[in-house]
Write a protein that holds these residues in place. Structure first.
Motif, PDB file in Angstrom:
ATOM      1  N   TYR A  56       0.835  -1.194   0.000  1.00 50.20           N
ATOM      2  CA  TYR A  56       0.000   0.000   0.000  1.00 50.20           C
ATOM      3  C   TYR A  56       0.871   1.245   0.000  1.00 50.20           C
ATOM      4  N   GLU A  65      -5.184   2.850   6.403  1.00 50.82           N
ATOM      5  CA  GLU A  65      -4.022   2.184   6.985  1.00 50.82           C
ATOM      6  C   GLU A  65      -4.374   1.556   8.326  1.00 50.82           C
ATOM      7  N   LYS A  84       4.426  -0.892   3.420  1.00 54.98           N
ATOM      8  CA  LYS A  84       4.149   0.510   3.117  1.00 54.98           C
ATOM      9  C   LYS A  84       5.236   1.037   2.182  1.00 54.98           C
TER      10      LYS A  84
END
Length: 288
Positions: A56, A65, A84
């Protein structure tokens, strides 16, 4: 079944390069899916695939998140890797497709997850922009800001593997990969002529793929008048060789197998002396 590769936006899923590349799993945010439904879908995915590697963007909303971490926490599982990435949207999309390709190989879930950091070094992600006045992802000089106000001025930028910024039409060029790649191009409200006729030949890319512009690209680059591009390794045999050439370790914290300097599942670091993140000698200009 292969390790599941997941993303947080459908536009980060590029068309497969072959019939073996599996689809990606979409992890929706709290604005479109309830927590109960998210937990149920993740439970089914884990039962079917064993492990999930979720990529992501760093620019994702805080609520989305939190949802990812909440699902992993509520399920009390160590089989979900949350990666991330501080890459432009198209860079994340091509990296996601590479992990989808690797997921059907004989790599463990831990190796697939930690391969994301390795392969990100070989993704040249950038954009052609008509303005850099709102670009805050890479350093922009006052001189470049001033030039942004001149009509017709265009800038070429790379954010990965290192930041670069040049004025199109000048003597400067963008440093590109020293190995064979293909180029993904996503059109915004700008002509792609410079990218296809100047950048691509200069980088000696072996082919061009036109894809849809991710929804987050305009925000990431600070303008809708752009053409986003990403040079990447398309060949599964090269990706396989690259990942295979890095020594595998066992995470001292969660016990999963990994490559590189950090576990993709628990983020525990490997001792610096044991790191072998880059695979020397695997890639050469002109290889396929």
């Amino acid at each position: 079944m292969p390790t599941a590769i997941a993303v947080t936006s459908a536009d980060l899923v590029l068309p497969p390069t072959d019939h073996q590349t599996p689809a990606a799993i979409l992890l929706q945010g709290p604005d479109t899916q309830s927590l109960d439904d998210a937990l149920a879908e993740m439970t089914v995915t884990l039962e079917r695939h064993g492990h999930v590697v979720a990529l992501y963007p760093a620019s994702i909303s805080a609520a989305h998140e939190r949802r990812l971490h909440t699902v992993r926490s509520v399920l009390e599982t160590d089989r979900i890797a949350l990666l991330k990435l501080d890459l432009p949207p198209l860079g994340i999309a091509v990296l996601t497709r590479q992990l989808r390709q690797l997921s059907v190989c004989d790599f463990s879930a831990g190796v697939v997850a930690s391969a994301a950091r390795l392969l990100s070094h070989y993704v040249y992600a950038g954009a052609l922009l008509n303005s850099v006045t709102k670009l805050d992802r890479i350093p922009v000089s006052l001189k470049s800001h001033a030039k942004s106000w001149m009509p017709g001025t265009q800038f070429a930028v790379t954010a990965n593997p290192e930041p670069q910024l040049i004025k199109v039409g000048g003597e400067e060029t963008l440093s590109g990969p020293e190995f064979s790649t293909q180029l993904a191009i996503a059109h915004g409200q700008l002509s792609a002529t410079w990218v296809t006729e100047t950048l691509a030949p200069g980088w000696q890319v072996q082919g061009i793929q036109e894809v849809e512009l991710p929804a987050g690209s305009s925000t990431w680059w600070g303008t809708s008048k752009l053409v986003e591009f990403a040079a990447f390794l398309p060949d599964i045999s090269v990706l396989y060789q690259l990942v295979s050439s890095v020594r595998r370790e066992q995470c001292h914290w969660c016990g999963i197998q990994l490559i590189g300097d950090r576990c993709g599942f628990c983020s525990a670091p490997v001792a610096p002396a044991e790191n072998q993140l880059h695979a020397a000698g695997v890639l050469n200009r002109g290889s396929t």
